[in-house]
Design a protein around this motif. Structure first.
Motif, mmCIF file in Angstrom:
data_model
loop_
_atom_site.group_PDB
_atom_site.id
_atom_site.type_symbol
_atom_site.label_atom_id
_atom_site.label_comp_id
_atom_site.label_asym_id
_atom_site.label_seq_id
_atom_site.Cartn_x
_atom_site.Cartn_y
_atom_site.Cartn_z
ATOM 1 N N GLN A 138 0.833 -1.211 0.000
ATOM 2 C CA GLN A 138 0.000 0.000 0.000
ATOM 3 C C GLN A 138 0.865 1.257 0.000
ATOM 4 O O GLN A 138 0.598 2.207 -0.747
ATOM 5 C CB GLN A 138 -0.923 -0.014 1.220
ATOM 6 C CG GLN A 138 -2.056 -1.035 1.124
ATOM 7 C CD GLN A 138 -2.838 -1.139 2.425
ATOM 8 O OE1 GLN A 138 -2.375 -0.694 3.495
ATOM 9 N NE2 GLN A 138 -4.024 -1.724 2.360
ATOM 10 N N GLN A 159 1.455 4.477 -2.752
ATOM 11 C CA GLN A 159 1.079 5.824 -2.323
ATOM 12 C C GLN A 159 2.196 6.848 -2.549
ATOM 13 O O GLN A 159 1.971 8.044 -2.402
ATOM 14 C CB GLN A 159 0.678 5.812 -0.848
ATOM 15 C CG GLN A 159 -0.679 5.174 -0.613
ATOM 16 C CD GLN A 159 -0.982 4.974 0.857
ATOM 17 O OE1 GLN A 159 -0.185 5.336 1.725
ATOM 18 N NE2 GLN A 159 -2.136 4.389 1.155
ATOM 19 N N ARG A 203 -1.822 5.931 -5.873
ATOM 20 C CA ARG A 203 -3.133 5.901 -5.217
ATOM 21 C C ARG A 203 -3.213 7.013 -4.185
ATOM 22 O O ARG A 203 -2.345 7.126 -3.325
ATOM 23 C CB ARG A 203 -3.367 4.546 -4.547
ATOM 24 C CG ARG A 203 -3.532 3.426 -5.550
ATOM 25 C CD ARG A 203 -3.658 2.082 -4.857
ATOM 26 N NE ARG A 203 -3.531 0.988 -5.826
ATOM 27 C CZ ARG A 203 -3.198 -0.249 -5.509
ATOM 28 N NH1 ARG A 203 -2.958 -0.551 -4.247
ATOM 29 N NH2 ARG A 203 -3.120 -1.175 -6.429
ATOM 30 N N TRP A 204 -4.266 7.797 -4.301
ATOM 31 C CA TRP A 204 -4.404 8.961 -3.412
ATOM 32 C C TRP A 204 -4.939 8.534 -2.056
ATOM 33 O O TRP A 204 -5.868 7.742 -1.951
ATOM 34 C CB TRP A 204 -5.349 9.982 -4.048
ATOM 35 C CG TRP A 204 -5.250 11.315 -3.379
ATOM 36 C CD1 TRP A 204 -5.836 11.700 -2.218
ATOM 37 C CD2 TRP A 204 -4.459 12.418 -3.813
ATOM 38 N NE1 TRP A 204 -5.469 12.982 -1.907
ATOM 39 C CE2 TRP A 204 -4.638 13.447 -2.868
ATOM 40 C CE3 TRP A 204 -3.645 12.649 -4.910
ATOM 41 C CZ2 TRP A 204 -4.020 14.690 -2.987
ATOM 42 C CZ3 TRP A 204 -3.038 13.877 -5.036
ATOM 43 C CH2 TRP A 204 -3.223 14.881 -4.090
ATOM 44 N N ASN A 205 -4.314 9.080 -1.017
ATOM 45 C CA ASN A 205 -4.772 8.843 0.356
ATOM 46 C C ASN A 205 -4.723 10.187 1.080
ATOM 47 O O ASN A 205 -3.656 10.793 1.204
ATOM 48 C CB ASN A 205 -3.856 7.821 1.046
ATOM 49 C CG ASN A 205 -4.350 7.458 2.443
ATOM 50 O OD1 ASN A 205 -5.011 8.248 3.113
ATOM 51 N ND2 ASN A 205 -4.016 6.256 2.885
ATOM 52 N N ASP A 206 -5.874 10.663 1.537
ATOM 53 C CA ASP A 206 -5.935 11.993 2.158
ATOM 54 C C ASP A 206 -5.013 12.115 3.355
ATOM 55 O O ASP A 206 -4.433 13.178 3.609
ATOM 56 C CB ASP A 206 -7.372 12.309 2.601
ATOM 57 C CG ASP A 206 -8.230 12.727 1.408
ATOM 58 O OD1 ASP A 206 -7.668 12.859 0.307
ATOM 59 O OD2 ASP A 206 -9.440 12.906 1.576
ATOM 60 N N GLN A 207 -4.849 11.024 4.095
ATOM 61 C CA GLN A 207 -3.995 11.082 5.286
ATOM 62 C C GLN A 207 -2.520 11.234 4.908
ATOM 63 O O GLN A 207 -1.731 11.794 5.663
ATOM 64 C CB GLN A 207 -4.179 9.817 6.127
ATOM 65 C CG GLN A 207 -5.574 9.702 6.733
ATOM 66 C CD GLN A 207 -5.744 8.422 7.528
ATOM 67 O OE1 GLN A 207 -4.980 7.478 7.352
ATOM 68 N NE2 GLN A 207 -6.743 8.391 8.393
#
Length: 1420
Positions: free
Chosen positions: A597, A601, A630-634
């Protein structure tokens, strides 16, 4: 200070929360997004941070512009080193209030000051209403002050410490006491010394905490004896606990550093200052404690609720005793320190745009505390005030001296003769990143190496430094290097002075490296830029660049990261591996998913570049950037990922283009970036496009631009020379009526030179000349029975209004407007002598030229602004000219074409296309204007559009004052909103002038009241007309002098002005949802409005552009721009129109049509622009064939056309009356669908008959059987021809497919049908017999016991199948017995083939087989 800001944020948050007021901290440690700021009602910040924020112009939602109250705590800091920051802030705020007329209230809080009136004057306080002063008499708790001086030498330092501790000890008994020391480690030493003394005296009970519920918690702390410590190096929770215990009385003595006095409000009965020597990391030396610090510390003495008096004790060396005694008792006035920082603050104002010349700088100085004190106490500053009572000369001297310093450092350009300042990239960078002009912070940050630090520095060098430290531990810069590497490597430091220096280096390193990165980028050094950006990220992340990129994810354990590095598992390798593979490699199965993951990212992009040569020296690059993560706001935030992009030449080590772009979270589609770069001959092998993430280590991409197959366009022919001719009088027209049209007596030089060709001949003409050269009058020379095509309806309207009066009324010629808004009836058009229309309208009209006689009667076609061929509307112009030539060739009636254009680079190509010989080509230089034009181009930095536009307002105002203080000015902006914002800012600048209404018109309201008009499509028609009339009639400041308009006005009404300002060269494109550049032709058109032929001997144009595009505009505003075709993007639409009009009926017609266009001319001249690899005849043919195929296929897929690609043999196949209905019914029974709108087509019928032949479908009538025979007769021949072509081209798949088709036609079966069906008399329903025969024999064989199988009489599958088939045929009456012999003969062939088709079964003997039928028909 930041500590105090954090404390006050917490305090105000709790207090104001019930009122719904949001309080946020804004410091170097706490950054806020734009959205967070707008949702916040109160910001708590430091002077330096607010200075940085207000130094940057950030548009109409600027933070500084939404502030309504500014509270300055501790104003008495004006006397300290940080005082100049406060002066700069107050001066900037008050000037903003005066210019915007928007009130910002200032509230100043200070300790008691002797010269409070000076500070009040500086803050612009009304002394009768807003000034409140309270001296020591008003103190709630009286303060007793004790001064202790100690005489000592180095030999008795220990004795001194003992004496000092004893003094502290005696003060501390039975009271809450705060002891202030000046080092973190001194807090512990002092506390331990006091505890030891209490034990020695047996008086520990005096300091014991009171017994209570909190006593147990207190006893667990470091000092259960009633002593505590407090300093910034402690954890926040520990500091809070100490503060709580002390305020409750559980701790009697708190030993702390001076930051506590400025931070938490924690009063005590007595405060003691132990020593006045303090280490200053900024200077790298020990300095005296400031008097304001002493007063602040003494202010903590005395608790209002519990004490009747407080005690303050200062223990210092004997030689400093009188110094502090004098300062505390007499309190000298605080003076300004602004002079030391004058150069830096002046640079900040110049970069911001609020100061542009010496006069403004002198006025700016009058807002400072320095000015107030210089007037009150001039001798301190060495001024003879009698000679200069207002200090104007002295202020000017200060400004000029600072200007020279900054100019020498290349931070500004200072023209002493005119007194004007201009900021440079270096100066803007220094201002934004708070770098002083002499780089004091870089040079002096911890530059002293003490003896006691050497050993620890050597340990740090060995343990934490990955790179060699130049200079070693002995030098100051070596020390900084070691400390910085220690900070990056997360090392621990013991020495207090090194801790201070490390903190100082860490605070400033990121800022300084960012500044260095921007400087390197501006200097165009690719390698240095890349290294510095990497270093910026290394410092931000505290992670070395060679470390694994996954170390940026705190969720991964250190052991996992170490294993990744040991096994050299790069990000690319990890992307290709599965999660379970990763887990096994790391000996941690469950961690595989998390690592996978994280790998996906890490921001990653793919880039694809295409290049188009505009000229032999300029390339346009189209870059497609596609996100690949892959976009992850955190991880990535909710806004976007910032990237830096630049184009570098690896051979010359130079950056040709750079820009900052934001990869938006919402932007799922690839992002298109278009820019231009220079190219040089001989061609380099390649350039690199490098994209590097602004935040992430290891996130970068490189795209190579290869020039191996690049073909540069042909060199352009020279311009037409303007001859030195005697100006031709208007009487040369030889017609009194014509002469009466003109108010002038002589034609200008350009009109004189072209007069004979236009007026006395019928040759086609192309006139290329700058805007404002009188091309419209040139068109009038060639007129009558003419179609005049102008690119915009606004231009058509302008011509109609003019020609209706001059040509229709005076000459009696019928003038007709033909646009989307105005469409007269056919008779009016047919009677017209002059049709004024737009390209789109004439395109629509001329498509049906066969049915419109007035189109065929046109004798001359005048196309204005023909250089717009290269823009979005250019294809329509191409089609019009191509169609005009086509009409001429079919009607045998020549049409004269006159093209009017701005100066062109490739006029010869355009002339050839228009059929213009050398005698009709006039292409003058851009510099040839009746009114000479002076152009100034200014670049403005900034990554965002609105802030950049706001930063252009002050330069626009200055340009008006410099170039056109009393003559008309046109300002072009991109939107209606910008017209309003620009007008309001200009009014704000006027408000600060001595004569704010110098552009006044007293009869109008709002902006017109200041002599500023606005013009855009959103205004009411009446208002627009009013503004136009007032501006055109401007004279002597009676009407508006400045008109702010959207760019469309440049093409609309002819509004010449003395000065034209193009404020920004970008506009918002709704289709692509981003800001894009104006076409270069639009910018030239705007510039062309500068210079009024009747009034001016020179025009002025000021172009304000984004700094990265400055070089491009420098080139093409002074040189002509080549016109390329834009037909390629919309070719399908125009092919469709010509097909509908009947001009194109075949693919060959489409090919021929393209050869008429301007696109074809430029394709040969500049092949690489249109992605043509070489210009050989074969390549061009192949390119055009593919282009036509692709365009026609697009039209067919859109159901606009039907492509008849079948052989011509089938075109004559009859489709009889009502057979379209039969075709529709037949199509329902067939597997392949056909176009439902083409049942009446011969080719569709052929398609259906072939399908029916393959499917053995019963045909609807006998005519169809005959037609099928006709189709089949030609099919084999056509297929054989196709097969020969496919074989010669080497197309294997195509050739095999054609072979299959031939077999299908011969056998009359589909390719997927059973092979048995190709044999005579076998139908679909017979196939089961062969399957039954095989299964019967198979089961019969296996049912016999194994020992009997060899003896068992058996029959072969051949025989059995034969029996089954014959019996079935006879039983069903499929054929009569008479013809049965022929059937058996054919069927026996079937059986032979069948025997070979099935897999072999156990071998059996042949036996006779008897068929029992009628007595007369029996065979063996």
């Amino acid at each position: 200070m930041k500590a105090l800001a954090a404390e006050m944020t917490n305090y105000f948050s709790k207090r104001l929360e019930p009122l719904g007021i949001t309080v946020k901290e804004l410091t170097g440690d706490m950054q806020l997004t734009k959205g967070e700021i707008l949702r916040t009602q109160m910001l708590v910040t430091t002077p330096e941070k607010w200075d940085v924020v207000t130094r940057k112009s950030v548009g109409d939602v600027a933070l500084s512009q939404i502030v309504r109250l500014l509270i300055l705590d501790e104003v008495h800091l004006l006397h300290e080193d940080r005082g100049p920051v406060l002066e700069s802030l107050v001066a900037r705020t008050i000037r903003q209030v005066e210019s915007t007329q928007s009130m910002i209230r200032i509230l100043g809080l200070s300790a008691t000051l002797p010269n409070y009136l000076d500070v009040a004057s500086f803050l612009h306080v009304n002394p009768y209403i807003g000034l409140f002063f309270f001296d020591s008499r008003f103190r709630p708790v009286p303060l007793g002050q004790t001064f202790v001086g100690i005489k000592t030498t180095n030999k008795v330092k220990e004795f001194c410490r003992a004496v000092t501790n004893r003094s502290v000890y005696h003060q501390s008994i039975s009271h809450l006491v705060m002891v202030f020391v000046h080092a973190r480690n001194a807090t512990v030493r002092t506390a331990m010394g006091l505890i030891e003394m209490a034990k020695n005296h047996g008086e520990t009970s005096f300091f014991q905490p009171d017994q209570g519920p909190d006593y147990g918690q207190c006893e667990k702390q470091m000092f259960p004896d009633g002593f505590g410590i407090h300093h910034a190096g402690m954890l926040r929770s520990d500091r809070s606990l100490m503060e709580s215990m002390f305020s409750r009385g559980h701790l009697k003595v708190l030993v702390c550093t001076a930051t506590l006095a400025w931070g938490v409000n924690l009063p005590a009965h007595a405060v003691i200052i132990k020593g006045t020597q303090i280490y200053d990391a900024k200077r790298g030396a020990v300095v005296d404690l400031g008097i304001l610090d002493v007063m602040q510390i003494f202010g903590r003495a005395g608790r209002p609720q519990f004490d009747k008096f407080g005690e303050g004790t200062i223990i210092t060396t004997h030689d400093k005793l009188s110094h502090y005694l004098t300062l505390l008792t007499q309190q000298n006035p605080i003076e300004s320190q602004f002079q030391e920082s004058l150069a830096d603050n002046l640079n900040a104002e110049i970069a911001l745009g609020t100061v542009t010349n010496v006069e403004e700088a002198v006025k700016w100085l009058s807002y400072t505390y320095l000015y107030v004190r210089m007037r009150a106490n001039p001798l301190v500053y060495g001024i003879n005030h009698k000679m200069d009572p207002s200090l104007e000369l002295y202020r000017k001297e200060l400004v000029v001296e600072s200007g020279r310093k900054l100019d020498k450092a290349r931070m500004i350009r200072f023209e002493e003769r005119t007194g004007y300042f201009a900021s440079t990239d270096l100066g803007r960078t220094a201002s934004h990143f708070y770098i002083k002009y002499n780089t004091i912070e870089v040079l002096h940050g911890g530059d002293t190496v003490r003896d006691e630090e050497v050993e620890e520095l050597e340990q740090l060098l060995c343990n934490y430094c990955e790179l060699p430290a130049a200079g070693g531990v002995e030098n100051g810069y070596g020390k900084i290097n070691i400390l910085l590497q220690t900070y990056i490597g997360r090392g621990e430091v013991d020495s207090f002075s090194l801790i201070s220096d490390l903190s100082y280096v860490a605070q400033n390193a990121a800022r300084i490296f960012r500044a260095l990165f921007e400087i390197a980028l501006r200097k165009r050094w690719p390698a240095m830029t890349y290294r510095l950006l990497t270093l910026c990220k290394v410092i931000d992340k505290r992670l070395w660049g060679f470390a694994h990129p996954l170390r940026q994810f705190p969720v991964l354990p250190p052991t996992v990261l170490t294993r990744l590095e040991e096994r050299n598992l790069t990000v690319d390798k990890l992307k290709e591996m599965r999660k379970d593979e990763i887990g096994h490699m790391l000996h941690h199965v469950s961690i595989g998913l998390k690592v996978k993951q994280c790998v996906h990212q890490i921001p990653s992009i793919a880039m694809e570049a295409s290049i188009q040569p505009i000229t032999r020296t300029v390339l346009r690059v189209r870059l497609i950037v596609t996100p690949d993560f892959r976009w992850n706001d955190q991880v990535h935030g909710s806004v976007g990922e910032p990237w830096w992009l630049w184009v570098e030449d690896p051979v010359n080590d130079h950056i040709y283009h750079s820009e900052y772009f934001l990869l938006q979270k919402k932007q799922v589609e690839p992002q298109n970036i278009i820019f231009t770069i220079p190219i040089f001959e001989p061609l380099p092998s390649q350039y690199y496009i490098r994209a590097v993430s602004d935040r992430w280590l290891g996130a970068e991409a490189v795209c190579i631009i290869n020039f191996q197959h690049l073909i540069l366009p042909e060199r352009h022919p020279p311009h037409t020379e303007l001859l030195d001719l005697q100006p031709l009088p208007v009487t040369a027209l030889g017609n009194r009526e014509y002469e009466s049209l003109y108010k002038f007596t002589h034609f200008n030089p350009i009109q004189t030179q072209i007069f004979h060709t236009l007026y006395h001949t019928d040759t086609n003409v192309l006139l290329g000349a700058p805007t404002g050269s009188g091309k419209t009058i040139a068109a009038e020379m060639a007129m009558f029975r003419v179609v005049y095509i102008a690119p915009l309806k606004a231009l058509v309207r302008e011509r109609i209004e003019d020609w209706k009066i001059r040509i229709e009324e005076k000459l009696g010629k019928k003038v007709v407007e033909l646009t989307g808004d105005v469409t007269p009836d056919m008779r009016a058009i047919a009677r017209a002598d002059l049709i004024v229309t737009t390209p789109e309208k004439w395109d629509g009209v001329s498509r049906s030229w066969q049915n419109r006689s007035y189109v065929q009667k046109v004798a001359i076609l005048i196309i204005d602004e023909i250089h717009l061929l290269g823009e979005d509307r250019g294809p329509v112009l191409e089609v019009i000219v191509s169609r005009t030539n086509f009409i001429s060739s079919h009607t045998s009636k020549g049409v004269r074409v006159v093209g009017l254009s701005t100066a062109l680079a490739n006029a010869r190509d355009l002339a050839d296309w228009l059929g213009i010989r050398q005698v009709g080509l006039f292409n003058f230089r851009p510099s040839v204007r009746p009114v000479p034009l002076e152009v100034h181009i200014h670049g403005f930095p900034g990554q965002h559009y609105c802030p950049r536009m706001a930063s252009m307002n002050k330069p626009s105002f200055q340009a008006i004052r410099s170039h056109s203080p009393a003559k008309p000015v046109l300002i072009f902006v991109s939107s209606r909103r910008q017209t309003r914002l620009t007008a309001l800012d200009l009014i704000a600048y006027l408000a600060t002038e001595d004569d704010p209404k110098q552009w006044l018109d007293s009869n109008l309201k709002l902006t017109l009241a200041f002599g500023i008009g606005m013009h855009h499509a959103g205004l009411h028609e009446r208002d627009r007309k009013t503004v136009e009339e007032l501006f055109v009639n401007f004279s002597c400041c009676v009407f508006p002098q400045v008109l702010i308009a959207t760019s469309t006005l440049a093409w609309g009404v002819n509004f010449p002005a003395h000065l034209v300002i193009v404020k920004g060269t970008e506009y918002y494109d709704g289709k692509t949802r981003r800001y894009v550049d104006y076409p270069i032709t639009d910018v030239l058109q705007m510039m062309g409005r500068a210079g009024r032929p009747q009034f001016d001997d020179q025009g002025k144009a000021v172009i304000l552009v984004h700094d990265i595009k400055k070089d491009f505009y420098k080139k093409f505003l002074y040189e002509p721009f080549p016109v390329e075709s834009s037909l390629l993007g919309v070719l399908s639409d125009h092919l469709n129109a010509e097909i509908a009009a009947g001009t194109i009926a075949s693919k060959q017609d489409a090919m021929d049509y393209i050869t008429w266009t301007y696109f074809f001319r430029r394709l040969v001249m500049n092949p690489s622009y249109y992605s043509l690899e070489d210009i050989s005849h074969e390549s061009i043919n192949k390119y055009l064939s593919n282009l036509v195929e692709r365009s026609l296929r697009d039209l067919e897929c859109s159901y606009c056309i039907e492509i008849q690609e079948d052989a011509e043999e089938y075109a004559e196949l009859p489709v009889r009356h009502n057979e379209d209905q039969l075709n529709s019914q037949l199509a329902q029974q067939l597997p392949l669908q056909v176009n439902p709108h083409s049942y009446d087509s011969a080719h569709t019928k052929t398609h259906l008959l072939l399908q029916a032949h393959f499917s053995h479908v019963q045909l609807p009538c006998s005519d169809y059987t005959t037609d099928t025979k006709t189709v089949l007769d030609n099919a084999i021949r056509i297929c054989q021809a196709m097969l020969d072509v496919a074989a010669s081209e080497g197309w294997l798949v195509t050739a095999l497919s054609i072979c299959n088709l031939v077999q299908m036609i011969v056998q009359g079966r589909w390719l997927h049908d059973s092979s048995l069906l190709t044999l005579p008399h076998i139908e679909q329903q017979d196939l089961y017999l062969f399957r039954t025969a095989r299964y019967f024999l198979y089961f019969h064989y296996h049912s016999v016991p194994e020992e009997q199988q060899t003896q068992q009489r058996q029959i072969s599958i051949l025989e059995l199948s034969f029996v089954f088939f014959i019996e079935h045929m006879y039983t069903c009456g499929r054929t009569n017995i008479t013809n049965f012999c022929g059937v058996l003969k054919d069927s026996f062939q079937v059986m032979l083939w069948l025997a070979a088709s099935f897999p072999p079964l156990p071998s059996i003997r042949h036996a006779s087989c008897t068929f029992q039928g009628p007595a007369s028909h029996r065979w063996n």
